[in-house]
Motif scaffolding. Structure first.
Motif, short mmCIF file in Angstrom:
data_model
loop_
_atom_site.label_atom_id
_atom_site.label_comp_id
_atom_site.label_asym_id
_atom_site.label_seq_id
_atom_site.Cartn_x
_atom_site.Cartn_y
_atom_site.Cartn_z
N GLU A 210 0.82 -1.21 0.00
CA GLU A 210 0.00 0.00 0.00
C GLU A 210 0.86 1.27 0.00
O GLU A 210 0.45 2.29 -0.55
CB GLU A 210 -0.95 0.00 1.21
CG GLU A 210 -2.02 1.08 1.16
CD GLU A 210 -2.75 1.18 -0.18
OE1 GLU A 210 -2.91 2.30 -0.70
OE2 GLU A 210 -3.17 0.13 -0.72
N ALA A 213 1.69 1.91 -3.54
CA ALA A 213 0.47 2.32 -4.24
C ALA A 213 0.14 3.78 -3.95
O ALA A 213 -0.23 4.55 -4.85
CB ALA A 213 -0.70 1.43 -3.83
N GLY A 226 -2.25 -4.11 -7.44
CA GLY A 226 -1.42 -4.71 -6.40
C GLY A 226 -0.95 -6.10 -6.76
O GLY A 226 -0.16 -6.71 -6.05
#
Length: 237
Positions: A210, A213, A226
């Motif tokens: 994350e 991201a 992902g």
């Protein structure tokens, strides 16, 4: 399938349908190069090597503590561009990358995705800040060389050409005779996105966690996955 998932699949389909040429970053989308040989330690060794030669002052405190070998390398090149010192340092980094390649961890679904994309007619290239010698060694170990050869564009001793400069993307496009709009760049960092934007190539972000991201989205990436599995599913569908 949720509406959100269906929307993501449609976005992926839109990117893949147009992509006659796929430009891959190497460390991240294809493998974790330093999975078994820490990049932090490599950066530290480069800093120690400089300090052992009385060159401590070449780096700022932030550069010394960056734990990123490319930041160290670029910092020295900015102060001594094209010098023998830069050439030696770049070769030291290449040797560390070659050592890392033997314990690199393949990114999940990358190998079948590469083979599938090649099988359905796309042409593939590597556009990376890593040494092309390292990329070739890794691809050979996975039986993937023929999926990319000869289109492997990596770090040279002209370090100002490293991404986010679009130089390696433009080299790939020119060599393959491809229009930017008919290509797709897969990368895992804001510098990959910046290079793609500069080269006018559509971009797909890959983020294994994350944190990555978030960095990609904050940099402006519109499509971030992902896992490469949905992309493989779209191609096979």
């Amino acid at each position: 399938m949720t509406a959100e998932t269906a929307n993501e699949i449609e976005k992926l389909r839109g990117l893949t349908d147009r992509a006659q040429v796929v430009l891959w970053d190497f460390d991240g989308p294809i493998c974790r190069l330093f999975a078994g040989h820490s990049a932090d330690l490599v950066a530290g060794e480069l800093v120690e090597w400089l300090e052992g030669r009385g060159l401590h002052g070449l780096l700022t405190e932030a550069e010394r503590e960056s734990l990123d070998p490319h930041i160290v390398l670029r910092a020295v090149d900015r102060r001594h561009p094209g010098s023998d010192l830069v050439a030696v340092l770049e070769e030291r980094l290449t040797q560390e990358e070659l050592r890392a390649a033997s314990t690199a961890m393949p990114t999940a679904y990358a190998d079948p995705l590469i083979r599938t994309w090649r099988a359905v007619g796309a042409r593939l290239a590597i556009a990376t800040n890593n040494s092309p010698r390292v990329v070739r060694a890794y691809l050979a170990s996975r039986g993937l060389t023929e999926c990319f050869a000869p289109h492997i564009y990596g770090r040279t001793q002209q370090l100002h050409h490293l991404k986010p400069d679009p130089h390696c993307l433009n080299r790939a496009l020119n060599a393959m005779g491809a229009a930017p709009s008919a290509a797709l760049m897969i990368g895992d960092s804001p510098s990959d996105l910046e290079a793609a934007v500069e080269a006018r190539v559509p971009f797909l972000g890959y983020a294994r966690n994350e944190r990555k991201a978030k960095l990609l989205r904050e940099a402006g990436a519109e499509v971030v996955v992902g896992s490469l599995e949905p992309l493989l599913r779209v191609l096979r569908g």
